[in-house]
Design a protein around this motif. Structure first.
Motif, short mmCIF file in Angstrom:
data_model
loop_
_atom_site.label_atom_id
_atom_site.label_comp_id
_atom_site.label_asym_id
_atom_site.label_seq_id
_atom_site.Cartn_x
_atom_site.Cartn_y
_atom_site.Cartn_z
N ARG A 240 0.82 -1.21 0.00
CA ARG A 240 0.00 0.00 0.00
C ARG A 240 0.86 1.26 0.00
O ARG A 240 0.34 2.36 -0.09
CB ARG A 240 -0.92 0.00 1.23
N MET A 241 2.15 1.09 0.17
CA MET A 241 3.04 2.25 0.27
C MET A 241 4.08 2.23 -0.82
O MET A 241 5.22 2.60 -0.61
CB MET A 241 3.69 2.28 1.65
N MET A 242 3.71 1.72 -1.98
CA MET A 242 4.65 1.77 -3.10
C MET A 242 3.96 2.34 -4.34
O MET A 242 2.74 2.31 -4.45
CB MET A 242 5.26 0.39 -3.36
N GLN A 243 4.78 2.90 -5.24
CA GLN A 243 4.23 3.40 -6.48
C GLN A 243 3.96 2.24 -7.44
O GLN A 243 4.46 1.14 -7.24
CB GLN A 243 5.24 4.34 -7.16
N PRO A 268 0.92 6.32 -4.23
CA PRO A 268 0.17 5.90 -3.04
C PRO A 268 -0.21 7.07 -2.14
O PRO A 268 0.60 7.97 -1.90
CB PRO A 268 1.15 4.97 -2.32
N GLU A 269 -1.45 7.00 -1.64
CA GLU A 269 -1.95 8.05 -0.74
C GLU A 269 -1.09 8.15 0.52
O GLU A 269 -0.85 9.24 1.05
CB GLU A 269 -3.39 7.69 -0.33
N HIS A 291 3.56 -8.82 3.94
CA HIS A 291 2.87 -7.91 3.01
C HIS A 291 1.45 -8.38 2.71
O HIS A 291 0.53 -7.57 2.57
CB HIS A 291 3.66 -7.78 1.71
N ARG A 292 1.31 -9.67 2.59
CA ARG A 292 -0.01 -10.24 2.29
C ARG A 292 -0.96 -9.91 3.44
O ARG A 292 -2.09 -9.47 3.25
CB ARG A 292 0.17 -11.75 2.16
N LYS A 293 -0.49 -10.10 4.68
CA LYS A 293 -1.33 -9.85 5.84
C LYS A 293 -1.59 -8.36 6.02
O LYS A 293 -2.68 -7.95 6.44
CB LYS A 293 -0.67 -10.44 7.10
N ASP A 294 -0.60 -7.56 5.69
CA ASP A 294 -0.73 -6.10 5.82
C ASP A 294 -1.88 -5.58 4.96
O ASP A 294 -2.70 -4.77 5.40
CB ASP A 294 0.60 -5.46 5.39
N LEU A 295 -1.97 -6.08 3.73
CA LEU A 295 -3.02 -5.63 2.81
C LEU A 295 -4.39 -6.02 3.37
O LEU A 295 -5.32 -5.21 3.42
CB LEU A 295 -2.78 -6.27 1.43
N GLU A 296 -4.49 -7.26 3.81
CA GLU A 296 -5.76 -7.76 4.33
C GLU A 296 -6.15 -7.02 5.63
O GLU A 296 -7.29 -6.60 5.79
CB GLU A 296 -5.61 -9.26 4.60
N GLU A 297 -5.17 -6.84 6.50
CA GLU A 297 -5.45 -6.19 7.79
C GLU A 297 -5.97 -4.77 7.57
O GLU A 297 -6.96 -4.35 8.18
CB GLU A 297 -4.18 -6.15 8.64
N ALA A 298 -5.32 -4.05 6.67
CA ALA A 298 -5.72 -2.65 6.44
C ALA A 298 -7.14 -2.60 5.89
O ALA A 298 -7.98 -1.84 6.38
CB ALA A 298 -4.75 -1.98 5.48
N ALA A 305 -6.76 0.79 0.59
CA ALA A 305 -5.50 1.26 0.00
C ALA A 305 -5.83 2.14 -1.21
O ALA A 305 -6.70 1.78 -2.01
CB ALA A 305 -4.67 0.05 -0.43
N LYS A 306 -5.13 3.28 -1.32
CA LYS A 306 -5.49 4.24 -2.38
C LYS A 306 -4.27 4.75 -3.12
O LYS A 306 -3.22 4.97 -2.51
CB LYS A 306 -6.18 5.46 -1.76
N TRP A 307 -4.45 4.96 -4.40
CA TRP A 307 -3.40 5.55 -5.23
C TRP A 307 -4.03 6.60 -6.15
O TRP A 307 -5.15 6.42 -6.63
CB TRP A 307 -2.77 4.49 -6.15
#
Ligand code: HDD
Length: 734
Positions: A240-243, A268-269, A291-298, A305-307
């Motif tokens: 969520r924190m990458m271009q 990324p926002e 990373h997989r869990k981070d996306l799901e958790e958020a 997640a926004k861009w």
């Protein structure tokens, strides 16, 4: 009589309305696949075979067998089709993993266009601002197998499928805007060299080995990409924190037939953030699914997640004006020369229902574009257009486009039929065209006056082509170093240090002298400072001594450093904060701090000596309403899994000070430059752990926080966006 294609287009228009109106999570793709979804947790649905017959409890537990009168077990019977079906299905559960980008994670969401790009394209998805287009995005690492770790140093895939009303449009991009090779024919060599070596299949998910560096140094067009891969972009904190970048040069065409060249960007926002290398290494073992869990958790915590979605445009008239070739995928279009125009927003707000049928079976193709978007003569893109469709056939079979995750949300119809695992049923007498039933040739639809037909029918741009058939490269493709130097010059000092360390780590893992010496000489062509530092760390040839450093330019770009991609206001949203407690903590503080962090959108987790109730000052074990439930205990989580650390006041600080894991937690957080909040007696825990008489603060701003609030903060708060933690700590303390 209306032709079949006209009817199809009518249906498309109706489908369009339905898409807008869909109430299913607001996402028409979800509505589209709804009939394929069953509830795996259903209590009311009895268990059946694949052919629908109910399975008894006995059959679910044991294979049909012969049992004699004394109750002794005899042979098992092949006759048991229920058990056989189960084993057959299991034996064939695996499909080939992707030859690259095997490990990934995906999510659903939508694309909202905010500003029409009608001046450059007629693609309705980019011109109709009333639309919301459903998307599925899959992020990935490139080199590792499906079961490898998330936080390895690697390029990250950023593949977006837009389910538009005119058909599926795929941007199959990366988090890095350039690539290793200019010509698709070199892709198998690149990947063979980068993947585990052929004799012993070592190493897994690593570029730190002889073959990777051998190939990429012998092949100098990779130089620019190597700089990006060795930078902090290679170890993102979160997907969520990458271009995201489309990387290749595509084309846009307007309704009037005006063509331009385009590159796609996602910003990324939350800003671009990376792990530090020590964290990345440790997380590979401590939490390979980080990373997989981070996306799901958020997403599950209500932080989609926004861009921002942007385009860079070069007109046909401008195409020769640059010192680089605009069709060369190893070059960026510097934003100072070609600004990014942000026109829309990409949002991921829904997790997948089932990993295999969605994230694993999703299939992207660079060749899938919609009317108004086309291909340039970028030789990498042209090869990719062949490769993706082809690989899906071996991965998923020829009918892969029928899988729920892959099929379009708009109606589709043609004469393609049959093939293994075909499950669409197309009624009618004919499977060829032209035929006696369908009067209007579909090919003439592009000339139809009907606006829907015109907008939904793909029309190739009439591009004049002349030339001699030969295996030659355009002259500007031969320059490989200038943008690598531009990248180096544009980095902040800390980013430069990280690049030096990354090259040093990788080349130290190469034991072949030819490989690491050549690599040091190549670095000398980029910048002497970089080359000499790396050469001295890895025992490689010094380009200066060899007189192989070259005089380089000193140009910079403001838009290459990831520091340039930070949100205007740093945010704590979706950041994980560990609150370390033991029996005897200050309950009022902990409760308030947790509530304040949650209200600010952060994810606070209580970590204690056991996963159980932890009792506050003055509370009795077992007393009604006493204690706070710890989410984890000191041993099962590590500081690497959190963005910040909070140590509440209270008598528990005596226990915290004497606990080795807690001391390590504080030291590790400090070493990884994370914010540490400590209140009251907990300040001494930090001092003890860090063996410092005074705890240093990051900057003047946080210094004043210490003075007025008695809150200790350590680390680069501004960069990590965790300034709010300090304020919240203060509020909770009040
Ligand atoms: Fe590729 C997968 C990105 C060059 C051949 N690629 C794949 C994925 C991403 C990229 C994100 C994973 C898609 C998913 O999640 O399913 N690839 C890129 C980028 C490139 C690039 C940004 C350079 C601009 N790729 C590239 C070339 C070739 C391929 C030059 C072949 C000539 N890529 C493939 C593939 C994969 C793939 C073998 C493996 C699985 C798949 O396609 O669906 O066909």
């Amino acid at each position: 009589m209306a032709s079949i294609m006209e009817k199809v287009h009518d249906k498309m228009a109706q489908a369009g309305d339905a898409i807008q109106d869909s109430a299913t999570f607001g996402n028409p793709k979800v509505a589209n696949i709804k009939s394929d979804i069953v509830d795996g947790n259903s209590q009311s649905q009895k268990m059946t075979t694949d052919f629908g017959v109910g399975i008894s409890e006995a059959a679910a537990n044991s294979w049909l067998r012969v049992v004699d009168e004394a109750g002794r077990q005899g042979p098992m019977l092949l006759e048991d089709s229920i058990s056989r079906e189960k084993i057959h299905r299991f034996d064939h559960e695996r499909i080939p993993e992707r030859v690259v980008h095997a490990r990934g994670a995906g999510a659903f969401g939508y694309f909202k266009l905010k500003e029409s790009a009608a001046d450059v394209t007629c693609a309705a998805v980019l011109t109709d601002t009333s639309r919301t287009t459903p998307v599925f995005v899959r992020f990935s690492t490139v080199l590792g197998s499906r079961g490898s770790a998330d936080t390895v140093r690697d390029v990250r895939g950023f593949a977006v499928k837009f389910y538009t009303q005119e058909g599926n449009w795929d941007i199959v991009g990366n988090d890095i805007p350039v690539f290793f090779i200019q010509d698709a024919v070199k892709f198998p060599d690149l990947i063979h060299a980068a993947k585990p070596e052929p004799d012993n299949e070592v190493p897994q998910a690593q570029s730190a080995h002889n073959n990777f560096w051998d190939f990429n140094i012998l092949h100098s067009e990779a130089t620019h990409m190597l700089m990006w891969a060795m930078s902090d972009r290679g170890i993102p904190r979160s997907y969520r924190m990458m271009q995201g970048f489309g990387v290749n040069t595509f084309t846009f065409t307007t309704a009037e037939g005006q063509r331009s060249f385009v590159k796609f960007h996602f910003k990324p926002e939350l800003g671009v953030h990376s792990l530090v290398w020590d964290e990345a290494l440790k997380l590979c073992g401590q939490d390979p699914d980080f990373h997989r869990k981070d996306l799901e958790e958020a997403i599950k915590n209500g932080a989609p997640a926004k861009w921002d979605f942007g385009i860079q445009i070069i007109t046909e008239a401008q195409q020769d004006e640059f010192e680089f070739d605009i069709l060369d995928a190893t070059k960026v279009w510097p934003e100072e020369l070609v600004p990014v125009r942000y026109i829309g927003e990409l949002v991921l707000d829904r997790c997948v229902d089932e990993y295999f049928s969605q994230t694993e079976q999703v299939a992207f193709c660079t060749s899938h574009v919609v009317p108004g978007i086309g291909f340039s003569d970028d030789p990498l893109l042209q090869g990719r257009n062949f490769s993706y469709f082809d690989t899906q056939i071996s991965r998923l079979g020829i009918n892969w486009q029928e899988l729920p995750i892959n099929r379009p949300v708009c109606p589709y119809l043609n004469m393609n039929r049959d093939g293994a695992m075909r499950h669409r049923i197309t009624k009618g007498k004919v499977n060829y065209w032209p035929n006696r039933f369908q009067g209007t040739p579909p090919v003439l639809q592009s000339q139809a006056s009907d606006a829907v037909a015109a907008a939904t029918t793909y029309k190739e741009h009439a591009q004049p082509v002349i030339g001699i058939k030969q295996r030659l490269q355009a002259p500007k493709f031969k320059e490989h170093i200038n943008q690598a130097t531009l990248f180096w010059n544009s980095m902040s000092p800390i980013e430069k240090l990280h690049i030096i360390k990354a090259f040093s780590f990788e080349l130290s893992h190469c034991d072949d002298e030819t490989v690491f010496n050549n690599a040091c000489l190549r670095l000398g062509q980029i910048h002497t400072e970089l080359a000499e530092e790396v050469a001295s760390r890895v025992g490689g040839t010094s380009p200066k001594e060899k007189r192989e450093s070259r005089k380089v330019h000193s140009k910079k770009s403001e838009r290459l450093s990831q520091m340039a991609f930070q949100p205007a206001t740093p945010t704590i949203k979706s950041r994980r904060v560990a609150i370390l407690i033991a029996d005897g903590y200050d309950k009022f503080f902990v409760t308030a701090a947790k509530a304040a962090l949650t209200a600010a959108g952060a994810v606070p987790l209580i970590i204690g000596p056991r996963r159980n109730y932890i009792y506050a000052n003055g509370e009795e074990r077992g007393q009604e309403g006493a204690g706070i439930w710890a989410d984890h205990h000191f041993e099962d989580q590590r500081s690497t899994m959190f963005d910040g650390l909070l140590l509440p006041p209270g008598a528990h600080t005596v226990t915290l000070t004497s606990n080795g894991r807690v001391v390590h937690w504080i030291r590790e957080s400090f070493g990884h430059l994370k914010p540490i909040g400590a209140v009251g007696a907990a300040v001494d825990v930090v001092k003890h752990a860090l063996q410092l008489p005074v705890v240093h603060t990051a900057d003047a701003a946080s210094e004043s926080v210490v003075d007025s609030y008695g809150v200790v903060t350590v680390g680069n708060l501004e960069a990590s966006g965790l300034t709010e933690l300090v304020k919240i700590t203060k509020e909770a303390d009040d």
